[in-house]
Structures are given as structure tokens and as C-alpha cells.
Design a protein around this motif. Structure first.
Motif, PDB file in Angstrom:
ATOM      1  N   THR A  87       0.825  -1.215   0.000  1.00 12.24           N
ATOM      2  CA  THR A  87       0.000   0.000   0.000  1.00 12.24           C
ATOM      3  C   THR A  87       0.858   1.263   0.000  1.00 12.24           C
ATOM      4  N   LEU A  88       2.150   1.102  -0.217  1.00 13.18           N
ATOM      5  CA  LEU A  88       3.067   2.246  -0.204  1.00 13.18           C
ATOM      6  C   LEU A  88       2.608   3.327  -1.173  1.00 13.18           C
ATOM      7  N   ASN A  89       2.189   2.928  -2.364  1.00 14.43           N
ATOM      8  CA  ASN A  89       1.870   3.913  -3.401  1.00 14.43           C
ATOM      9  C   ASN A  89       0.565   4.653  -3.143  1.00 14.43           C
ATOM     10  N   LEU A  90      -0.188   4.244  -2.118  1.00 10.74           N
ATOM     11  CA  LEU A  90      -1.478   4.862  -1.854  1.00 10.74           C
ATOM     12  C   LEU A  90      -1.415   5.972  -0.822  1.00 10.74           C
ATOM     13  N   SER A  91      -0.341   6.010  -0.017  1.00 13.79           N
ATOM     14  CA  SER A  91      -0.295   7.017   1.059  1.00 13.79           C
ATOM     15  C   SER A  91       1.131   7.392   1.435  1.00 13.79           C
ATOM     16  N   ILE A  92       1.960   7.664   0.456  1.00 13.96           N
ATOM     17  CA  ILE A  92       3.357   7.976   0.726  1.00 13.96           C
ATOM     18  C   ILE A  92       3.550   9.470   0.987  1.00 13.96           C
ATOM     19  N   ASP A  93       4.446   9.772   1.918  1.00 19.74           N
ATOM     20  CA  ASP A  93       4.904  11.148   2.128  1.00 19.74           C
ATOM     21  C   ASP A  93       6.254  11.254   1.423  1.00 19.74           C
ATOM     22  N   TYR A  94       6.193  11.640   0.152  1.00 16.41           N
ATOM     23  CA  TYR A  94       7.391  11.552  -0.684  1.00 16.41           C
ATOM     24  C   TYR A  94       8.488  12.505  -0.234  1.00 16.41           C
ATOM     25  N   ALA A  95       8.123  13.659   0.287  1.00 15.75           N
ATOM     26  CA  ALA A  95       9.132  14.650   0.683  1.00 15.75           C
ATOM     27  C   ALA A  95       9.977  14.152   1.851  1.00 15.75           C
ATOM     28  N   ALA A 111       3.606  25.030  -7.587  1.00 19.37           N
ATOM     29  CA  ALA A 111       5.070  24.889  -7.556  1.00 19.37           C
ATOM     30  C   ALA A 111       5.522  23.675  -6.754  1.00 19.37           C
ATOM     31  N   LEU A 112       4.600  22.859  -6.267  1.00 17.04           N
ATOM     32  CA  LEU A 112       4.920  21.692  -5.435  1.00 17.04           C
ATOM     33  C   LEU A 112       5.720  22.096  -4.198  1.00 17.04           C
ATOM     34  N   ALA A 113       5.386  23.240  -3.652  1.00 11.59           N
ATOM     35  CA  ALA A 113       6.165  23.766  -2.530  1.00 11.59           C
ATOM     36  C   ALA A 113       5.841  23.058  -1.220  1.00 11.59           C
ATOM     37  N   ARG A 114       4.577  22.734  -1.000  1.00  9.37           N
ATOM     38  CA  ARG A 114       4.179  22.113   0.263  1.00  9.37           C
ATOM     39  C   ARG A 114       4.364  20.603   0.249  1.00  9.37           C
ATOM     40  N   ARG A 115       4.058  19.976  -0.870  1.00  5.66           N
ATOM     41  CA  ARG A 115       4.261  18.541  -1.007  1.00  5.66           C
ATOM     42  C   ARG A 115       4.283  18.189  -2.483  1.00  5.66           C
ATOM     43  N   ASN A 116       4.852  17.058  -2.804  1.00  6.41           N
ATOM     44  CA  ASN A 116       4.925  16.633  -4.199  1.00  6.41           C
ATOM     45  C   ASN A 116       3.624  15.911  -4.561  1.00  6.41           C
ATOM     46  N   TRP A 117       2.571  16.698  -4.764  1.00  5.53           N
ATOM     47  CA  TRP A 117       1.271  16.112  -5.048  1.00  5.53           C
ATOM     48  C   TRP A 117       1.255  15.395  -6.392  1.00  5.53           C
ATOM     49  N   PHE A 118       2.153  15.769  -7.281  1.00  6.24           N
ATOM     50  CA  PHE A 118       2.183  15.078  -8.576  1.00  6.24           C
ATOM     51  C   PHE A 118       2.529  13.604  -8.377  1.00  6.24           C
ATOM     52  N   VAL A 119       3.564  13.350  -7.583  1.00  2.00           N
ATOM     53  CA  VAL A 119       3.965  11.978  -7.313  1.00  2.00           C
ATOM     54  C   VAL A 119       2.914  11.260  -6.464  1.00  2.00           C
ATOM     55  N   GLU A 120       2.460  11.912  -5.408  1.00  2.00           N
ATOM     56  CA  GLU A 120       1.594  11.255  -4.432  1.00  2.00           C
ATOM     57  C   GLU A 120       0.174  11.039  -4.934  1.00  2.00           C
ATOM     58  N   ASP A 121      -0.323  11.937  -5.771  1.00  4.16           N
ATOM     59  CA  ASP A 121      -1.718  11.858  -6.207  1.00  4.16           C
ATOM     60  C   ASP A 121      -1.892  11.410  -7.655  1.00  4.16           C
ATOM     61  N   LEU A 122      -0.870  11.645  -8.484  1.00  3.33           N
ATOM     62  CA  LEU A 122      -1.017  11.381  -9.916  1.00  3.33           C
ATOM     63  C   LEU A 122      -0.155  10.228 -10.428  1.00  3.33           C
TER      64      LEU A 122
END
Length: 251
Positions: free
Chosen positions: A122-130, A195-206
Motif C-alpha cells: 500500500t506504499l503507493n497509496l499514502s506515501i509522504d514523498y518529501a 510549484a509543489l512547494a508544500r508537497r509533491n502532489w504530482f507523485v503522491e496523487d497522480l
């Protein structure tokens, strides 16, 4: 119409594609050790396509193992299927995971998600990439495992209905649902944090989640005749997990 190869026949062309996918993916991740230099950026930055190629190959090969017996009117042995997948994947995966957990200095990044996310895939479903990027590349294996788990059950369920229309609806919902989720995640991310400043939502959500990477592709592996002709016609549309990251993404 060309004759499809036997299910157990080895196709050298697929081995070549697999080799290309491996090299391309390694080139993409070369940034971990400094990269290839500016002259090769055009090649390495598109290395994510190697992962997409892996997904397509897996969908073709594993999907064939699932659909071939069903299209021929035979029962799919789920226990044997899952056992072969486990012996193929788990030994190497667990060995690498053990090394990551036992030797933190071995990691490419200091932070790492808890072990249960890797063990439950389930890593890919709820990762904190930063904060927890170490061994995050296991996300693609999570997608694979979800495919191994869900696709045989979905194929058996559709087989029992014996309806080409039901198969078409499921495929359409998977594709359109995946596209809709990606579009919503993109719009929300660009509106809140372009700008992905707070979190890398592209990786985590997309990029990482299984639910945001649905596509379909066609294959001639399932015969169009036999005791279950609808399976031959309809199951050529093989649902496959797929991601198409934006050009500026880095994962």
C-alpha cells in the motif's frame, strides 16, 4: 489474420523490450548518483517511459495467463496463479526490503515509510514523498501486485456473466474513471500548490496511486472461438495499470 504464439512460447522481441525498459528506467534514476550530464538529459528525463513499458509487458504476459484458460472454457487455478506470482516476486523483494530496514546507511534517502506499507503493498497509496523517499520506487511493484490480485477476480466475474457488454462497460469505467481521477487531482494540485512547494502532489496523487493509472490495450492472445466466444472477443481488451507523467515530473 496472424496466428498468436502459444502461451508458453518464448518471444525474443519481448525480452528485448524488457531490456530496453530496464536500461531506460536506470537512466532515469541516474540522478541519484549525479546523473548523466546535460548532454544526456533529453534521454534520462524520459526514463519513466521504461516503467510504462514494464506495465504493458506485464499486462500482456500475465493477462494472457489469466485469459487463455477462461477463453478456452477451462477453470483458472487461482491458487496456482498466486503461488507462481509470489515465488517470482517476493523472495527478491523481501531481501531488498530487509536490507533497507537493517542498514539505514544503505538507503538513497534518510526517511522511509514504515515496513507495513511495503509488506501490504500500500506504499503507493499514502506515501509522504518529501520525507520518506527511500525505496519509494517500490510503488510500481505495488501497482503490479494490485493488478495480480484484482484482474483474475475481475476476469472470472465477467466470465460468469458471459456478457461482452459487461466487459466493455468495465473497461470503459476503468479508463474513464482513471482519466477523471487524474484530471481532478491535477486541477486541485495546480490550484492549491502549482510549484509543489508544500508537497509533491504530482507523485503522491497522480504518478504513484493505482487508482489514477488505468488504461486499456488490445491483444490477440485470447482466441475468438471455442466454448466461450464472448471471452475471445471481449477479453482482447485488457485492463492495465498505466501512468503518463507530465514532462516536468521527477519521481
Amino acid at each position: 489474420m496472424p496466428v498468436a504464439p502459444a502461451a508458453d512460447a518464448r518471444l525474443p522481441g519481448l525480452d528485448l523490450l524488457r531490456a530496453i525498459a530496464v536500461v531506460w528506467t536506470m537512466l532515469f534514476h541516474s540522478f541519484v548518483v549525479g546523473g548523466l550530464g546535460p548532454d544526456w538529459t533529453w534521454l534520462s528525463r524520459h526514463g519513466w517511459m521504461g516503467v510504462d513499458l514494464f506495465f504493458v509487458l506485464s499486462g500482456y504476459l500475465i493477462g494472457g495467463q489469466v485469459l487463455a484458460p477462461l477463453a478456452a472454457g477451462r477453470r483458472l487455478d487461482l491458487a496456482d496463479f498466486y503461488r507462481r506470482r509470489a515465488f517470482r516476486i517476493l523472495p527478491a523483494y523481501l531481501a531488498v526490503l530487509a536490507a533497507y530496514l537493517a542498514w539505514p546507511g544503505f538507503r538513497e534517502a534518510p526517511g522511509m515509510e514504515p515496513a507495513w506499507k511495503f509488506l501490504s503493498f500500500t506504499l503507493n497509496l499514502s506515501i509522504d514523498y518529501a520525507r520518506h523517499a527511500a525505496f519509494s520506487h517500490a510503488w510500481s511493484l505495488c501497482v503490479e501486485e494490485h493488478f495480480y490480485l484484482l484482474f483474475p477476480l475481475l476476469a472470472i466475474g465477467l466470465m460468469r456473466r458471459r456478457s461482452g457488454a459487461a466487459c466493455a462497460v468495465v473497461v470503459a469505467l476503468a479508463v474513464l474513471g482513471g482519466l477523471a481521477l487524474r484530471a481532478l487531482a491535477w486541477q486541485h494540485g495546480m490550484a492549491e500548490d502549482p510549484a509543489l512547494a508544500r508537497r509533491n502532489w504530482f507523485v503522491e496523487d497522480l504518478y504513484y496511486p493505482t487508482w489514477a493509472c488505468c488504461a486499456w490495450r488490445c491483444s490477440p492472445r485470447a482466441p475468438a472461438s471455442g466454448p466461450t466466444p464472448w471471452a475471445g472477443r471481449c477479453c482482447r481488451c485488457r485492463w492495465r495499470c498505466w501512468s503518463s507523467p507530465a514532462p516536468a515530473a521527477t519521481a
